[in-house]
Write a protein that holds these residues in place. Structure first.
Motif, PDB file in Angstrom:
ATOM      1  N   UNK A   1      80.418  32.136  51.691  1.00  0.00           N
ATOM      2  CA  UNK A   1      80.424  32.970  50.471  1.00  0.00           C
ATOM      3  C   UNK A   1      79.169  33.828  50.374  1.00  0.00           C
ATOM      4  N   UNK A   2      78.018  33.262  50.758  1.00  0.00           N
ATOM      5  CA  UNK A   2      76.783  34.054  50.751  1.00  0.00           C
ATOM      6  C   UNK A   2      76.885  35.194  51.762  1.00  0.00           C
ATOM      7  N   UNK A   3      77.445  34.895  52.930  1.00  0.00           N
ATOM      8  CA  UNK A   3      77.607  35.921  53.967  1.00  0.00           C
ATOM      9  C   UNK A   3      78.556  37.025  53.542  1.00  0.00           C
TER      10      UNK A   3
ATOM     11  N   UNK B   1      78.431  37.853  38.629  1.00  0.00           N
ATOM     12  CA  UNK B   1      77.986  39.184  38.199  1.00  0.00           C
ATOM     13  C   UNK B   1      76.659  39.080  37.469  1.00  0.00           C
ATOM     14  N   UNK B   2      76.013  40.230  37.400  1.00  0.00           N
ATOM     15  CA  UNK B   2      74.742  40.348  36.689  1.00  0.00           C
ATOM     16  C   UNK B   2      74.745  41.695  35.985  1.00  0.00           C
ATOM     17  N   UNK B   3      74.556  41.685  34.678  1.00  0.00           N
ATOM     18  CA  UNK B   3      74.519  42.923  33.902  1.00  0.00           C
ATOM     19  C   UNK B   3      73.113  43.094  33.333  1.00  0.00           C
TER      20      UNK B   3
ATOM     21  N   UNK C   1      68.086  42.532  44.233  1.00  0.00           N
ATOM     22  CA  UNK C   1      67.415  43.321  43.197  1.00  0.00           C
ATOM     23  C   UNK C   1      68.307  44.469  42.695  1.00  0.00           C
ATOM     24  N   UNK C   2      69.531  44.107  42.318  1.00  0.00           N
ATOM     25  CA  UNK C   2      70.498  45.107  41.852  1.00  0.00           C
ATOM     26  C   UNK C   2      71.069  44.673  40.512  1.00  0.00           C
ATOM     27  N   UNK C   3      71.232  45.604  39.591  1.00  0.00           N
ATOM     28  CA  UNK C   3      71.789  45.287  38.275  1.00  0.00           C
ATOM     29  C   UNK C   3      73.187  45.848  38.100  1.00  0.00           C
ATOM     30  N   UNK C   4      73.850  45.456  37.003  1.00  0.00           N
ATOM     31  CA  UNK C   4      75.187  45.957  36.645  1.00  0.00           C
ATOM     32  C   UNK C   4      76.157  45.846  37.819  1.00  0.00           C
ATOM     33  N   UNK C   5      76.230  44.627  38.390  1.00  0.00           N
ATOM     34  CA  UNK C   5      76.997  44.455  39.624  1.00  0.00           C
ATOM     35  C   UNK C   5      77.894  43.218  39.556  1.00  0.00           C
ATOM     36  N   UNK C   6      79.105  43.369  40.062  1.00  0.00           N
ATOM     37  CA  UNK C   6      80.063  42.265  40.198  1.00  0.00           C
ATOM     38  C   UNK C   6      80.423  42.135  41.673  1.00  0.00           C
TER      39      UNK C   6
ATOM     40  N   UNK D   1      72.633  35.791  46.170  1.00  0.00           N
ATOM     41  CA  UNK D   1      72.499  36.990  47.013  1.00  0.00           C
ATOM     42  C   UNK D   1      72.329  38.233  46.132  1.00  0.00           C
ATOM     43  N   UNK D   2      73.103  38.310  45.034  1.00  0.00           N
ATOM     44  CA  UNK D   2      72.959  39.438  44.096  1.00  0.00           C
ATOM     45  C   UNK D   2      71.513  39.510  43.597  1.00  0.00           C
TER      46      UNK D   2
END
Length: 201
Positions: A118-120, A57-59, A92-97, A87-88
């Protein structure tokens, strides 16, 4: 001023099969570690027999995230969580799990095969999920007379600004979540109506 950044519009799930192993990818918007934990608990409840539930995740803002983490959940180190996170970051996307639930099909994929799988799987949900733009907001506390509440509500409605908790005592206290690009306009409204307001720091 901070720019808006894209976040997932909602929850999405996609499934792929590679050499008899099932990979179920899930994406969800998250704003805190507690929300991440809640989504992971749900994945474990939904798939108690899965061999692995790997995630990343990335917050915060893409490129300068306030917090990011990943987990291989028993897969060889670096073959699951890291490719998901890569891949996240690329999207270029935030607040994502992104969680990828794997049911082992009996055929080993090897390290390279796992990374690609896993990347796919992560790509399958990240490329399909809708995007909404997260506007940074500044909470403002407003103290006013009872007659001022209706004009404040009207201003919030017209400008699509969220009015939070309103409490009533000797005066009316409201918490308003003002987008940063509307902070000056809100200050001007409060000054014109002689309202006592303070932006939270």
């Amino acid at each position: 001023m901070k720019k808006d950044y894209p976040v997932p519009a909602g929850y999405l799930e996609r499934e792929t099969e590679i050499k008899k192993s099932r990979f179920i990818a899930r994406i969800a918007p998250v704003a805190s570690r507690d929300e991440v934990k809640t989504w992971l608990e749900k994945a474990h409840q939904d798939h108690p027999d899965a061999r692995h539930i790997c995630w990343a995740y990335q917050i915060g803002r893409p490129g300068s995230a306030a917090e990011a983490a990943m987990n291989d959940d028993g897969e060889p180190s670096g073959t699951a969580g890291k490719p998901i996170l890569s891949v996240i970051q690329h999207k270029d996307m935030g607040d994502v799990l992104v969680m990828v639930i794997r049911y082992f099909g009996g055929i080993k994929l090897g390290a390279g095969g796992l990374v690609r799988a896993y990347a796919g799987a992560a790509e399958s949900v990240l490329s399909e999920v809708g995007r909404v733009f997260h506007k940074p907001v500044r909470p403002v506390n407003v103290v006013m007379g009872f007659a001022d509440e209706q004009p404040l509500r009207h201003w919030c409605d017209v400008n699509s600004v969220e009015l939070g908790a309103v409490t009533y005592g000797a005066s009316v206290t409201a918490r308003v979540l003002v987008p940063e690009d509307q902070a000056d306009a809100f200050s001007a409204f409060c000054d014109a109506h002689k309202l006592d307001y303070s932006f939270e720091t």
